[in-house]
Design an enzyme around this catalytic site. Structure first.
Site, mmCIF file in Angstrom:
data_model
loop_
_atom_site.group_PDB
_atom_site.id
_atom_site.type_symbol
_atom_site.label_atom_id
_atom_site.label_comp_id
_atom_site.label_asym_id
_atom_site.label_seq_id
_atom_site.Cartn_x
_atom_site.Cartn_y
_atom_site.Cartn_z
ATOM 1 N N SER A 193 0.933 -1.215 -0.064
ATOM 2 C CA SER A 193 -0.098 0.192 -0.056
ATOM 3 C C SER A 193 0.858 1.351 0.011
ATOM 4 C CB SER A 193 -0.725 -0.090 1.263
ATOM 5 O OG SER A 193 -1.514 0.992 1.618
ATOM 6 N N TYR B 60 -2.077 -1.470 10.147
ATOM 7 C CA TYR B 60 -2.058 -1.485 9.095
ATOM 8 C C TYR B 60 -0.903 -1.171 8.274
ATOM 9 C CZ TYR B 60 -3.953 -1.159 4.192
ATOM 10 O OH TYR B 60 -4.179 -1.262 2.669
HETATM 11 P P1 NAI Z 1 -11.584 -5.990 -0.809
HETATM 12 O O1 NAI Z 1 -12.118 -6.072 0.657
HETATM 13 O O2 NAI Z 1 -12.612 -5.467 -2.027
HETATM 14 O O3 NAI Z 1 -10.986 -7.379 -1.387
HETATM 15 C C1 NAI Z 1 -10.157 -8.251 -0.263
HETATM 16 C C2 NAI Z 1 -10.731 -9.602 -0.460
HETATM 17 O O4 NAI Z 1 -9.760 -10.491 0.274
HETATM 18 C C3 NAI Z 1 -11.954 -9.774 0.033
HETATM 19 O O5 NAI Z 1 -12.803 -10.567 -1.002
HETATM 20 C C4 NAI Z 1 -11.977 -10.570 1.359
HETATM 21 O O6 NAI Z 1 -13.027 -11.588 1.459
HETATM 22 C C5 NAI Z 1 -10.634 -11.236 1.108
HETATM 23 N N1 NAI Z 1 -10.027 -11.674 2.283
HETATM 24 C C6 NAI Z 1 -10.027 -11.128 3.519
HETATM 25 N N2 NAI Z 1 -9.405 -11.724 4.524
HETATM 26 C C7 NAI Z 1 -9.246 -12.945 3.977
HETATM 27 C C8 NAI Z 1 -8.499 -14.140 4.419
HETATM 28 N N3 NAI Z 1 -8.335 -14.263 5.618
HETATM 29 N N4 NAI Z 1 -8.075 -15.121 3.667
HETATM 30 C C9 NAI Z 1 -8.732 -15.106 2.307
HETATM 31 N N5 NAI Z 1 -9.382 -13.801 1.842
HETATM 32 C C10 NAI Z 1 -9.338 -12.781 2.441
HETATM 33 O O7 NAI Z 1 -10.312 -5.169 -0.688
HETATM 34 P P2 NAI Z 1 -9.182 -4.547 -1.488
HETATM 35 O O8 NAI Z 1 -9.146 -3.284 -1.330
HETATM 36 O O9 NAI Z 1 -9.501 -5.067 -2.785
HETATM 37 O O10 NAI Z 1 -7.805 -5.095 -0.786
HETATM 38 C C11 NAI Z 1 -7.042 -5.761 -1.410
HETATM 39 C C12 NAI Z 1 -5.449 -5.418 -1.017
HETATM 40 O O11 NAI Z 1 -5.343 -4.206 -1.538
HETATM 41 C C13 NAI Z 1 -5.263 -5.570 0.354
HETATM 42 O O12 NAI Z 1 -4.076 -6.055 0.713
HETATM 43 C C14 NAI Z 1 -5.460 -4.227 0.854
HETATM 44 O O13 NAI Z 1 -4.651 -3.804 1.885
HETATM 45 C C15 NAI Z 1 -4.545 -3.650 -0.436
HETATM 46 N N6 NAI Z 1 -5.174 -1.991 -0.846
HETATM 47 C C16 NAI Z 1 -6.228 -1.710 -0.822
HETATM 48 C C17 NAI Z 1 -6.388 -0.165 -0.992
HETATM 49 C C18 NAI Z 1 -7.787 0.328 -1.245
HETATM 50 O O14 NAI Z 1 -7.756 1.494 -1.380
HETATM 51 N N7 NAI Z 1 -8.787 -0.362 -1.443
HETATM 52 C C19 NAI Z 1 -5.297 0.799 -0.773
HETATM 53 C C20 NAI Z 1 -3.933 0.017 -0.634
HETATM 54 C C21 NAI Z 1 -3.793 -1.278 -0.441
#
Ligand code: NAI
Length: 301
Positions: A143, A156
């Site tokens: 991130s 985080y």
């Molecule tokens: P999201 O919530 O849309 O997608 C994350 C997915 O990971 C979800 O489907 C969730 O069910 C799954 N998940 C959560 N815990 C889990 C586990 N223990 N085992 C397997 N799957 C699991 O969120 P997003 O934003 O797509 O997040 C993806 C990555 O992007 C994360 O690492 C987040 O930190 C990173 N990120 C996101 C940003 C944003 O603005 N959305 C900014 C910077 C980084």
């Protein structure tokens, strides 16, 4: 990794957001894609889309903190599609609030998924990728918080600094195997991460930072103007093809990086004020030369 068509990708968190964008883009590039996610509803929605597209995508219900299940997911992937050459450790969760009020459960949940999940991905797939012997690529999602923490992102940011550090170290180690490593450092992306609390396990639920409707709405308001996950994933695809270390397609952070690096440079004294510097440099050179691995042929599997 220039040619992607026909190769196998394993994407954690693949049911939603950043990871789902990656799955869409890599499937469109002709890859066979496994999406692994803890939320069955996310997997079901994603699979409905991929079926319509006639894409070669397979879903696995997986908690990335479960090491045994991760190994089983790798076995299943090999049975269904063959050995993995692209690993995207993307699954992640967030929790905002001051570290002074944090509980051990807060730390264990965030570190367990964001760092532990990536470690488990590396431990599970890297030896298999090396054994397969055909090179590949790993994309770990950190991130912008892995460079600059904002107020309230302490836990985080800690997890994301770790992912970035691990990725940079891994890149050096895996180069002789022709396995590239990139670290994705997004700013805002329009995803469902405001719902992360829905995946928080019961045994780690003790917290002072309760995430209710209002907090989720506040978080979604920051995410909504964020990048479309598919647009972000197209940058990831380019980075995989060109073996780029950093993926940060956010021009608004230019000033932040200049300031950050100037601050680091300001902490360094002038070489002419430190006559012992030469000795240290020589010692470090000697050390580095003696550490060159004769590359480990056996992966211990
Ligand atoms: P999201 O919530 O849309 O997608 C994350 C997915 O990971 C979800 O489907 C969730 O069910 C799954 N998940 C959560 N815990 C889990 C586990 N223990 N085992 C397997 N799957 C699991 O969120 P997003 O934003 O797509 O997040 C993806 C990555 O992007 C994360 O690492 C987040 O930190 C990173 N990120 C996101 C940003 C944003 O603005 N959305 C900014 C910077 C980084």
């Amino acid at each position: 990794m220039k040619d992607l068509a026909g190769k196998v990708a394993f994407i954690t968190g693949g049911g939603s957001g950043v990871a789902l964008g990656q799955a869409k883009v890599f499937a469109k590039a002709g890859m066979k894609v496994v999406i692994a996610d803890i939320r069955q509803d996310h997997l079901d929605q994603a699979m409905a889309y991929f079926k319509e597209q006639n894409a070669q995508v397979h879903a696995i219900h997986l908690d990335v903190t479960d090491r045994k299940a991760m190994a089983e997911a790798a076995d299943e992937t090999e049975r269904v599609f063959g050995p993995v050459q692209l690993l995207c450790n993307t699954a992640g969760v967030n929790l905002l609030g001051p570290m002074a009020k944090a509980t051990y459960d807060d730390w264990d949940w965030i570190m367990g998924v964001n760092v532990g999940g990536v470690i488990n991905g590396i431990q599970t797939f890297v030896p298999r990728m090396i054994d397969y012997g055909k090179g590949g690529h790993i994309v770990n999602t950190a991130s912008m918080s892995s460079f600059r923490p904002l107020l309230g992102t302490g836990i985080y940011s800690t997890s994301k600094f770790a992912v970035r550090g691990m990725s940079e170290a891994l890149r050096i180690e895996l180069e002789p195997y022709n396995i590239g490593v990139s670290v994705l450092c997004p700013g805002a992306v329009n995803t469902n991460i405001h719902e992360a609390v829905f995946t928080r396990p019961k045994h780690l639920s003790n917290t002072n930072n309760h995430v209710g409707e209002e907090e989720m709405k506040r978080q979604k308001a920051v995410l909504e103007p964020g990048l479309d996950p598919v647009v972000l994933a197209e940058k990831v695809l380019e980075a995989v093809k060109d073996n780029k270390l950093y993926i940060i397609p956010y021009p608004e952070f230019r000033e932040t990086f200049i300031e950050l690096h100037n601050r680091v440079l300001e902490a360094l004294p002038d070489p002419k004020d430190d006559p012992d510097m030469i000795k240290r440099v020589e010692a470090l050179k000697k050390h580095s030369a003696s550490r060159k691995y004769e590359h480990i042929q056996e992966t211990g599997r």
